[in-house]
Scaffold this motif. Structure first.
Motif: not given
Length: 493
Positions: A321-339
């Motif tokens: 939610e803080k330090e790695l928010k952009p990286e985590y959101e990018g990871f999650k967004s692309l993973a859901q695209e693969y869903d």
């Protein structure tokens, strides 16, 4: 699936069914013998339009049972379902002529006489998937039969060599198999039939009396069926579609790499000192050196590691939610695209079935948790009584800095859309004003700063090992592709 009464009039616009299904079935020789059925009757090279005319008006809701296929001589190459003069194909040719069919029938008779099962698998392929991958033109009703046949030739090797306790044949000539493309239903069907020719004598391939342990004889495991479906789809994907899949997977892997490499410096600092102290206190000391998440999810709530796992999961939530928010959101967004791709390919998910993105996030969290546990284990047992005081001092220092600085020290979050599919090289995401936890905190070989350095060294070692594995895998695939190309050239295909 239903009969259309036409050739290549495949349904389009379907959403709920999988792009490619692969039901499997088999018949024993004793069952066929008892009913007076012959394996070789599946391929009747005579004019069979009248023999199978009863199939033309049938309402078929599923693939016809293999036992029933024997009652319809020439079922495989019936005129009502095929467009080629010689539609049967095998491992060596894409179109068997009458002489080839004669030899095929003899091999099938030998397999049945020797008491072997005959297996059938049928790829049922949606019209939408065929169109998307340039395999079917709904206007002309033309399909790329050669490309489909080549794909099935490769899948046949996987199923025959890996589908049983041992390879089905005792050598490459000990299996008879053939396939055909049927076009008379609303989904294109590609059938594959195969049987061992010589009499089976291998203990691992014969069902024993009493309690049988292991894979039931004759049954191909579901995981192998799923592997065959993936292999089949990958071989038939258009270059554009394959690139899209690869870019998403590459992006997910890139974001994961950024998160893993940035984790040590972003976790082992004063902002997370209290949380890490709570995790350390919750870890079962009688298991020190064996602290692992294991097969359970971090939130499972069972076992000696449950409390530490739950606290670690909360720590990771905070980190993402803080330090790695952009990286985590990018990871999650692309993973859901693969869903979305998986649902498009495999149909609506079953109740309780986990999404690909959920599995990938679990893997990421477990990896970070296990790495944290490994390096927390370096804290000396004799120093445990001093940790509270050291943590208190660090938190007090952090509070004083916060009061003297009203600037928000958290990273500015950016949306996944602002990130490229392939992430940039990992950067140091540690807050500039953040101090590492307790230089004075005793650990084996140094401070928490030393733990952070060791953690980063482990990550580099893992990354190098993964890269070497991928290089070796790519080399094997290239060699296999070259062998297949040379084999096709030698067969004149």
């Amino acid at each position: 699936m239903a009969k259309t009464g036409e050739i290549a009039a495949f349904a389009l616009g379907e959403k709920k069914t999988a792009m490619v299904n692969l039901p499997a079935q088999f018949v024993t020789s004793s069952t066929a013998d008892m009913k007076g059925q012959k394996y070789s009757d599946l391929v009747d090279y005579a004019n069979n339009s009248e023999k199978t005319s009863d199939l033309n008006n049938e309402s078929v809701t599923e693939l016809i049972d293999l036992k029933e296929q024997f009652n319809k001589p020439g079922y495989a190459n019936r005129n009502s379902a095929v467009t080629e003069t010689h539609p049967i194909f095998g491992s060596d040719k894409l179109n068997y002529d009458n002489h080839d069919i004669s030899l095929l029938r003899k091999d099938l008779d030998v397999a049945q006489k020797n008491g072997n099962n005959i297996h059938e698998l049928a790829f049922s392929i949606r019209g939408d998937w065929l169109v998307k991958n340039n395999l079917y033109d709904p206007k002309t009703r033309m399909i790329d039969q050669n490309k489909l046949k080549h794909a099935e030739q490769e899948v046949a090797k996987t199923l025959i060599n890996k589908g049983f306790n041992l390879p089905l044949g005792e050598d490459e000539n000990d299996v008879v198999w053939f396939g055909v493309i049927h076009q008379d239903t609303d989904h294109l069907n590609m059938h594959l039939w195969f049987a061992k020719k010589s009499q089976e004598t291998r203990t691992e391939m014969i069902k024993q009396e009493g309690k049988y342990k292991g894979q039931p004889i004759g049954v191909i495991p579901l995981e192998l069926i799923e592997q065959a479906k993936r292999q089949f789809r990958k071989q038939l994907m258009s270059s554009q579609e394959l690139r899209r899949h690869q870019e998403i997977l590459k992006g997910v892997g890139g974001f994961k790499k950024e998160i893993v490499e940035a984790a040590p410096d972003n976790l082992l600092n004063d902002r997370h000192a209290k949380a890490i102290k709570q995790i350390y206190d919750a870890l079962p000391q009688d298991m020190k050196g064996r602290w692992q998440v294991g097969n359970a999810h971090l939130t499972a709530g069972k076992g000696k590691m449950a409390k530490a796992n739950q606290l670690t999961n909360q720590l990771l939530d905070d980190l993402f939610e803080k330090e790695l928010k952009p990286e985590y959101e990018g990871f999650k967004s692309l993973a859901q695209e693969y869903d979305a791709i998986n649902i498009e390919d495999q149909g609506v998910m079953h109740k309780g079935q986990r999404k690909w993105s959920e599995n990938k996030e679990d893997e990421l969290r477990k990896r970070l948790a296990n790495q944290l546990y490994k390096h927390l284990a370096q804290i000396e047992d004799t120093s445990i009584n001093d940790i509270d005081q050291q943590m208190s001092e660090l938190l007090s220092q952090a509070k004083q800095r916060d009061e003297g600085n009203n600037v928000d020290k958290t990273k500015n979050a950016s949306s996944p859309q602002e990130k490229k599919l392939t992430p940039k090289s990992p950067t140091n995401n540690v807050k500039k004003n953040s101090k590492h936890i307790g230089d004075q905190m005793p650990v084996r070989g140094g401070s928490f700063n030393k733990i952070s350095r060791l953690w980063r060294q482990d990550i580099r070692a893992e990354t190098n090992a993964e890269r070497q594995f991928l290089r070796n895998q790519k080399k094997v695939e290239q060699e296999k592709a070259q062998e297949e190309y040379e084999s096709q050239i030698s067969r004149g295909m």
